[in-house]
Design a protein around this motif. Structure first.
Motif, PDB file in Angstrom:
ATOM      1  N   PRO A 134       0.800  -1.226   0.000  1.00 54.99           N
ATOM      2  CA  PRO A 134       0.000   0.000   0.000  1.00 54.99           C
ATOM      3  C   PRO A 134       0.834   1.279   0.000  1.00 54.99           C
ATOM      4  O   PRO A 134       0.528   2.213  -0.748  1.00 54.99           O
ATOM      5  CB  PRO A 134      -0.833  -0.103   1.279  1.00 54.99           C
ATOM      6  N   GLU A 135       1.869   1.342   0.797  1.00 54.22           N
ATOM      7  CA  GLU A 135       2.679   2.566   0.864  1.00 54.22           C
ATOM      8  C   GLU A 135       3.396   2.817  -0.463  1.00 54.22           C
ATOM      9  O   GLU A 135       3.434   3.944  -0.964  1.00 54.22           O
ATOM     10  CB  GLU A 135       3.686   2.479   2.017  1.00 54.22           C
TER      11      GLU A 135
ATOM     12  N   ASN B  39       2.674   6.001  -3.077  1.00 59.78           N
ATOM     13  CA  ASN B  39       3.744   6.861  -3.594  1.00 59.78           C
ATOM     14  C   ASN B  39       3.819   6.825  -5.119  1.00 59.78           C
ATOM     15  O   ASN B  39       4.120   7.842  -5.740  1.00 59.78           O
ATOM     16  CB  ASN B  39       5.084   6.478  -2.964  1.00 59.78           C
ATOM     17  N   TRP B  40       3.544   5.675  -5.739  1.00 57.38           N
ATOM     18  CA  TRP B  40       3.539   5.585  -7.201  1.00 57.38           C
ATOM     19  C   TRP B  40       2.468   6.506  -7.778  1.00 57.38           C
ATOM     20  O   TRP B  40       2.709   7.246  -8.722  1.00 57.38           O
ATOM     21  CB  TRP B  40       3.309   4.142  -7.641  1.00 57.38           C
ATOM     22  N   TYR B  41       1.252   6.464  -7.199  1.00 52.97           N
ATOM     23  CA  TYR B  41       0.169   7.330  -7.678  1.00 52.97           C
ATOM     24  C   TYR B  41       0.505   8.807  -7.466  1.00 52.97           C
ATOM     25  O   TYR B  41       0.198   9.644  -8.307  1.00 52.97           O
ATOM     26  CB  TYR B  41      -1.162   6.970  -7.004  1.00 52.97           C
ATOM     27  N   LEU B  42       1.146   9.137  -6.357  1.00 56.53           N
ATOM     28  CA  LEU B  42       1.562  10.521  -6.111  1.00 56.53           C
ATOM     29  C   LEU B  42       2.641  10.942  -7.109  1.00 56.53           C
ATOM     30  O   LEU B  42       2.520  11.981  -7.771  1.00 56.53           O
ATOM     31  CB  LEU B  42       2.085  10.679  -4.681  1.00 56.53           C
ATOM     32  N   ASP B  43       3.675  10.138  -7.266  1.00 56.66           N
ATOM     33  CA  ASP B  43       4.802  10.486  -8.136  1.00 56.66           C
ATOM     34  C   ASP B  43       4.430  10.543  -9.616  1.00 56.66           C
ATOM     35  O   ASP B  43       4.897  11.411 -10.341  1.00 56.66           O
ATOM     36  CB  ASP B  43       5.951   9.480  -7.962  1.00 56.66           C
TER      37      ASP B  43
ATOM     38  N   ILE C 196      -1.623  12.276  -7.597  1.00 57.78           N
ATOM     39  CA  ILE C 196      -2.726  12.088  -6.660  1.00 57.78           C
ATOM     40  C   ILE C 196      -2.165  12.141  -5.247  1.00 57.78           C
ATOM     41  O   ILE C 196      -1.370  11.286  -4.846  1.00 57.78           O
ATOM     42  CB  ILE C 196      -3.446  10.751  -6.918  1.00 57.78           C
ATOM     43  N   ASP C 197      -2.571  13.168  -4.499  1.00 62.41           N
ATOM     44  CA  ASP C 197      -2.103  13.326  -3.126  1.00 62.41           C
ATOM     45  C   ASP C 197      -2.525  12.142  -2.278  1.00 62.41           C
ATOM     46  O   ASP C 197      -3.614  11.588  -2.454  1.00 62.41           O
ATOM     47  CB  ASP C 197      -2.673  14.607  -2.505  1.00 62.41           C
ATOM     48  N   LEU C 198      -1.688  11.781  -1.345  1.00 62.96           N
ATOM     49  CA  LEU C 198      -1.967  10.678  -0.450  1.00 62.96           C
ATOM     50  C   LEU C 198      -3.116  11.031   0.483  1.00 62.96           C
ATOM     51  O   LEU C 198      -3.398  12.204   0.734  1.00 62.96           O
ATOM     52  CB  LEU C 198      -0.723  10.338   0.370  1.00 62.96           C
ATOM     53  N   ALA C 199      -3.773  10.015   1.027  1.00 60.11           N
ATOM     54  CA  ALA C 199      -4.827  10.239   2.018  1.00 60.11           C
ATOM     55  C   ALA C 199      -4.206  10.935   3.218  1.00 60.11           C
ATOM     56  O   ALA C 199      -3.065  10.639   3.590  1.00 60.11           O
ATOM     57  CB  ALA C 199      -5.456   8.905   2.421  1.00 60.11           C
ATOM     58  N   PRO C 200      -4.921  11.866   3.824  1.00 59.51           N
ATOM     59  CA  PRO C 200      -4.357  12.576   4.983  1.00 59.51           C
ATOM     60  C   PRO C 200      -4.002  11.608   6.104  1.00 59.51           C
ATOM     61  O   PRO C 200      -4.763  10.688   6.391  1.00 59.51           O
ATOM     62  CB  PRO C 200      -5.491  13.506   5.426  1.00 59.51           C
TER      63      PRO C 200
ATOM     64  N   ALA D 149      -5.771   6.637 -23.269  1.00 58.21           N
ATOM     65  CA  ALA D 149      -4.579   5.795 -23.213  1.00 58.21           C
ATOM     66  C   ALA D 149      -4.709   4.926 -21.965  1.00 58.21           C
ATOM     67  O   ALA D 149      -5.335   5.340 -20.979  1.00 58.21           O
ATOM     68  CB  ALA D 149      -3.309   6.635 -23.145  1.00 58.21           C
ATOM     69  N   THR D 150      -4.142   3.744 -22.010  1.00 52.60           N
ATOM     70  CA  THR D 150      -4.235   2.847 -20.862  1.00 52.60           C
ATOM     71  C   THR D 150      -2.851   2.479 -20.350  1.00 52.60           C
ATOM     72  O   THR D 150      -1.861   2.501 -21.088  1.00 52.60           O
ATOM     73  CB  THR D 150      -5.022   1.561 -21.214  1.00 52.60           C
ATOM     74  N   LEU D 151      -2.797   2.135 -19.087  1.00 53.99           N
ATOM     75  CA  LEU D 151      -1.568   1.697 -18.429  1.00 53.99           C
ATOM     76  C   LEU D 151      -1.963   0.886 -17.215  1.00 53.99           C
ATOM     77  O   LEU D 151      -3.162   0.708 -16.948  1.00 53.99           O
ATOM     78  CB  LEU D 151      -0.705   2.899 -18.020  1.00 53.99           C
ATOM     79  N   ALA D 152      -1.003   0.382 -16.513  1.00 55.59           N
ATOM     80  CA  ALA D 152      -1.262  -0.369 -15.283  1.00 55.59           C
ATOM     81  C   ALA D 152      -0.342   0.161 -14.199  1.00 55.59           C
ATOM     82  O   ALA D 152       0.775   0.600 -14.471  1.00 55.59           O
ATOM     83  CB  ALA D 152      -1.018  -1.860 -15.499  1.00 55.59           C
ATOM     84  N   ASP D 153      -0.835   0.124 -12.955  1.00 56.68           N
ATOM     85  CA  ASP D 153       0.023   0.517 -11.842  1.00 56.68           C
ATOM     86  C   ASP D 153       0.974  -0.651 -11.547  1.00 56.68           C
ATOM     87  O   ASP D 153       0.879  -1.703 -12.190  1.00 56.68           O
ATOM     88  CB  ASP D 153      -0.814   0.974 -10.644  1.00 56.68           C
ATOM     89  N   PRO D 154       1.907  -0.505 -10.610  1.00 54.20           N
ATOM     90  CA  PRO D 154       2.872  -1.568 -10.357  1.00 54.20           C
ATOM     91  C   PRO D 154       2.267  -2.908  -9.935  1.00 54.20           C
ATOM     92  O   PRO D 154       2.936  -3.936 -10.017  1.00 54.20           O
ATOM     93  CB  PRO D 154       3.753  -0.997  -9.236  1.00 54.20           C
ATOM     94  N   GLU D 155       1.008  -2.927  -9.500  1.00 52.81           N
ATOM     95  CA  GLU D 155       0.378  -4.183  -9.114  1.00 52.81           C
ATOM     96  C   GLU D 155      -0.566  -4.714 -10.192  1.00 52.81           C
ATOM     97  O   GLU D 155      -1.322  -5.645  -9.967  1.00 52.81           O
ATOM     98  CB  GLU D 155      -0.340  -4.024  -7.774  1.00 52.81           C
TER      99      GLU D 155
END
Length: 160
Positions: free
Chosen positions: A57-58, A62-66, A70-74, A142-148
């Motif tokens: 999860p962490e 960070n991948w979504y933020l970088d 997308i800012d992380l949840a508070p 356009a499409t892509l996938a996150d690291p998972e």
């Protein structure tokens, strides 16, 4: 309200958001569209969160933020979560086996972007694989996938 006339007034080949949604929104806002005898039905006003299981999860936060900003949840009182810009959100269940959803996954998220070419350039510069752009009457995708391996679709809406 003459619904048939309203729908005929929209050119069936014009799939722009304006052509599809403006006449309907205007009709629904009119006093003719909603009976004053019926109480207004409560409905959700937007997506308040999107939660899913991740192996890391962490790292994924960070991948979504970088890569997508997308800012992380508070993580503390007074912190602000990511705030999306106003715009259309499509909510549409797909049938099992649909090729839009990566094999073995149960969801795909679509993010609106202002400049798809610039976003793709940033992602590719960071080593993220992104599909070729597909253009449709309602925008570019356009499409892509996150690291998972979770499916992500980027959408630059067509200008009205």
């Amino acid at each position: 309200m003459n619904w048939k006339a309203m729908f005929r007034s929209v050119n069936r080949r014009d799939f722009s958001a304006k052509a599809a949604f403006i006449p309907l929104a205007a009709a629904l806002a009119s006093s003719e569209a909603v009976s004053s005898a019926e109480p207004a039905k409560e409905k959700v006003s937007g997506i308040g969160g999107f939660f899913f299981v991740a192996n890391d999860p962490e790292g994924l936060r960070n991948w979504y933020l970088d890569h997508l900003g997308i800012d992380l949840a508070p993580q503390f009182s007074g912190g602000a979560p990511w705030q999306q810009e106003a715009g259309f959100t499509v909510f549409d269940p797909f049938p099992v086996g649909n090729t839009m959803i990566p094999s073995g996954k149960h969801w795909m998220i679509n993010f609106r972007v202002g400049n798809l070419a610039r976003m793709i350039s940033q992602l590719k510069a960071a080593g993220v694989a992104v599909s070729e752009v597909e253009t449709y009457p309602h925008g570019k995708f356009a499409t892509l996938a996150d690291p998972e391996g979770n499916g992500i679709q980027l959408w630059e809406p067509a200008l009205p």
